[in-house]
Design a protein around this motif. Structure first.
Motif, PDB file in Angstrom:
ATOM      1  N   ASP A 152       8.016 -11.274  10.556  1.00 56.40           N
ATOM      2  CA  ASP A 152       8.586 -12.240  11.545  1.00 56.40           C
ATOM      3  C   ASP A 152       9.864 -11.683  11.968  1.00 56.40           C
ATOM      4  N   ASP A 153      10.977 -12.499  11.612  1.00 52.16           N
ATOM      5  CA  ASP A 153      12.303 -12.291  11.998  1.00 52.16           C
ATOM      6  C   ASP A 153      13.263 -11.774  10.926  1.00 52.16           C
ATOM      7  N   THR A 154      12.633 -11.179   9.892  1.00 47.28           N
ATOM      8  CA  THR A 154      13.361 -10.932   8.630  1.00 47.28           C
ATOM      9  C   THR A 154      13.433  -9.508   8.552  1.00 47.28           C
ATOM     10  N   ASP A 155      14.293  -8.865   7.568  1.00 39.93           N
ATOM     11  CA  ASP A 155      14.226  -7.593   7.422  1.00 39.93           C
ATOM     12  C   ASP A 155      13.448  -7.019   6.231  1.00 39.93           C
ATOM     13  N   ASN A 156      12.349  -7.730   5.890  1.00 40.90           N
ATOM     14  CA  ASN A 156      11.575  -7.566   5.011  1.00 40.90           C
ATOM     15  C   ASN A 156      10.275  -6.677   5.570  1.00 40.90           C
ATOM     16  N   ILE A 157       9.859  -5.740   5.002  1.00 39.62           N
ATOM     17  CA  ILE A 157       8.630  -5.080   5.497  1.00 39.62           C
ATOM     18  C   ILE A 157       7.371  -5.499   5.129  1.00 39.62           C
ATOM     19  N   CYS A 158       6.515  -5.525   5.599  1.00 44.55           N
ATOM     20  CA  CYS A 158       4.927  -5.806   5.335  1.00 44.55           C
ATOM     21  C   CYS A 158       4.353  -4.450   5.552  1.00 44.55           C
ATOM     22  N   CYS A 159       3.758  -3.919   4.423  1.00 43.59           N
ATOM     23  CA  CYS A 159       3.093  -2.790   4.386  1.00 43.59           C
ATOM     24  C   CYS A 159       1.846  -2.541   3.545  1.00 43.59           C
ATOM     25  N   GLN A 160       0.896  -1.955   3.852  1.00 37.45           N
ATOM     26  CA  GLN A 160      -0.393  -1.793   3.126  1.00 37.45           C
ATOM     27  C   GLN A 160      -0.193  -1.083   1.689  1.00 37.45           C
ATOM     28  N   GLU A 161      -1.118  -1.574   0.856  1.00 37.10           N
ATOM     29  CA  GLU A 161      -1.118  -0.776  -0.392  1.00 37.10           C
ATOM     30  C   GLU A 161      -1.131   0.724  -0.342  1.00 37.10           C
ATOM     31  N   GLN A 162      -1.815   1.385   0.583  1.00 36.35           N
ATOM     32  CA  GLN A 162      -2.030   2.825   0.747  1.00 36.35           C
ATOM     33  C   GLN A 162      -0.592   3.348   0.735  1.00 36.35           C
ATOM     34  N   ILE A 163       0.292   2.814   1.563  1.00 37.96           N
ATOM     35  CA  ILE A 163       1.602   3.205   1.699  1.00 37.96           C
ATOM     36  C   ILE A 163       2.266   3.246   0.117  1.00 37.96           C
TER      37      ILE A 163
ATOM     38  N   ASP B 123      11.608   2.522  21.408  1.00 42.23           N
ATOM     39  CA  ASP B 123      11.158   1.528  20.659  1.00 42.23           C
ATOM     40  C   ASP B 123      12.235   0.971  19.442  1.00 42.23           C
ATOM     41  N   TYR B 124      12.885  -0.173  19.766  1.00 44.48           N
ATOM     42  CA  TYR B 124      13.924  -0.589  19.042  1.00 44.48           C
ATOM     43  C   TYR B 124      13.309  -0.892  17.488  1.00 44.48           C
ATOM     44  N   GLU B 125      12.221  -1.843  17.858  1.00 44.79           N
ATOM     45  CA  GLU B 125      11.709  -2.193  16.700  1.00 44.79           C
ATOM     46  C   GLU B 125      11.245  -1.183  15.700  1.00 44.79           C
ATOM     47  N   SER B 126      10.583   0.153  16.002  1.00 46.72           N
ATOM     48  CA  SER B 126      10.287   0.986  15.227  1.00 46.72           C
ATOM     49  C   SER B 126      11.463   1.786  14.556  1.00 46.72           C
ATOM     50  N   TYR B 127      12.786   1.447  15.158  1.00 48.97           N
ATOM     51  CA  TYR B 127      14.094   1.757  14.541  1.00 48.97           C
ATOM     52  C   TYR B 127      14.293   1.009  13.388  1.00 48.97           C
ATOM     53  N   ARG B 128      14.174  -0.198  13.690  1.00 55.33           N
ATOM     54  CA  ARG B 128      14.330  -1.350  12.764  1.00 55.33           C
ATOM     55  C   ARG B 128      13.831  -1.357  11.509  1.00 55.33           C
ATOM     56  N   VAL B 129      12.490  -0.780  11.586  1.00 54.54           N
ATOM     57  CA  VAL B 129      11.917  -0.707  10.279  1.00 54.54           C
ATOM     58  C   VAL B 129      12.384   0.210   9.059  1.00 54.54           C
ATOM     59  N   ILE B 130      12.897   1.261   9.807  1.00 58.45           N
ATOM     60  CA  ILE B 130      13.151   2.186   8.894  1.00 58.45           C
ATOM     61  C   ILE B 130      14.273   1.861   7.669  1.00 58.45           C
ATOM     62  N   ARG B 131      15.331   1.161   7.836  1.00 55.24           N
ATOM     63  CA  ARG B 131      16.193   0.648   6.753  1.00 55.24           C
ATOM     64  C   ARG B 131      15.359  -0.147   5.806  1.00 55.24           C
ATOM     65  N   PRO B 132      14.648  -1.143   6.067  1.00 57.35           N
ATOM     66  CA  PRO B 132      13.940  -2.018   5.096  1.00 57.35           C
ATOM     67  C   PRO B 132      12.960  -0.971   4.381  1.00 57.35           C
ATOM     68  N   LEU B 133      12.136  -0.030   5.094  1.00 55.87           N
ATOM     69  CA  LEU B 133      11.241   0.806   4.544  1.00 55.87           C
ATOM     70  C   LEU B 133      12.013   1.656   3.381  1.00 55.87           C
ATOM     71  N   HIS B 134      13.204   2.132   3.628  1.00 56.75           N
ATOM     72  CA  HIS B 134      13.896   3.000   2.769  1.00 56.75           C
ATOM     73  C   HIS B 134      14.217   2.144   1.616  1.00 56.75           C
TER      74      HIS B 134
END
Length: 191
Positions: free
Chosen positions: A37-48, A66-77
């Motif tokens: 949604d509008d949070t900084d939590n990631i949604c990822c599959q078990e494969q990841i 694509d700014y959204e693809s950039y925004r995902v980096i920090r929470p993924l890290h």
């Protein structure tokens, strides 16, 4: 790297030589990471998550268009740091689509700042127009991983690799063998 066929979620393997040493590179494409949604939590599959456990290095790729693809980096890290809290894992931040400057949504300054914050190296590339930049980035990451592994004197780095679980059959076999040896020792002493 550029001649690998693209298939989301696929594992790509390639062997090449760096500094006179043959390296086996496996790249696990981990698509479909998104923010909840509008949070900084990631949604990822078990494969990841499985890929994160076994990785020796990470390449974070986002599109400058694509700014959204950039925004995902920090929470993924941050997610990776939860899995490997004490590991010093080499990482590379790669801004792709460098050929689409008119559609840019993420500045080079933002990319450099994020790479610095994450402790990684920054590359801005165009995979479509200049595969040499992509190759150079991967080669640098492989050199960093190779140095890191070499500095461990052949020992596995703790926190980076999980011990592969032993087969339940093998554990059961060892237990039975131990019991048999123990019972033979007892019966031999009672004679």
């Amino acid at each position: 790297i550029n001649d690998l066929p693209f298939s989301p979620g696929a594992l790509y393997s390639r062997k090449f030589t760096i500094d006179g040493e043959q390296i086996s590179l496996q790249v696990q494409d981990t698509p479909f990471v998104s923010l909840e949604d509008d949070t900084d939590n990631i949604c990822c599959q078990e494969q990841i998550n499985r890929s994160i456990y076994w990785a020796d290095g990470f390449v974070f790729v986002y599109s400058i268009t694509d700014y959204e693809s950039y925004r995902v980096i920090r929470p993924l890290h941050q997610h990776i740091r939860k899995i490997h809290p004490n590991a010093n894992i080499p990482l590379l931040l790669m801004a792709n689509k460098g050929d689409l400057l008119r559609a840019r949504q993420v500045s080079s300054k933002e990319g450099l700042q994020l790479a610095s914050e994450l402790g990684g190296t920054y590359y801005e590339v165009s995979a479509r127009e200049n595969c040499e930049g992509v190759h150079e980035a991967f080669q640098q990451l492989c050199q960093e991983v190779s140095r890191m592994i070499g500095s461990c004197n052949g020992e596995k780095r703790r926190g980076l690799h999980l011990v592969r679980p032993k087969s339940p059959n093998m554990q059961d076999l060892k237990r039975r063998l131990k019991q048999a040896l123990t019972s033979k020792g007892k019966s031999a002493t009672t004679l």
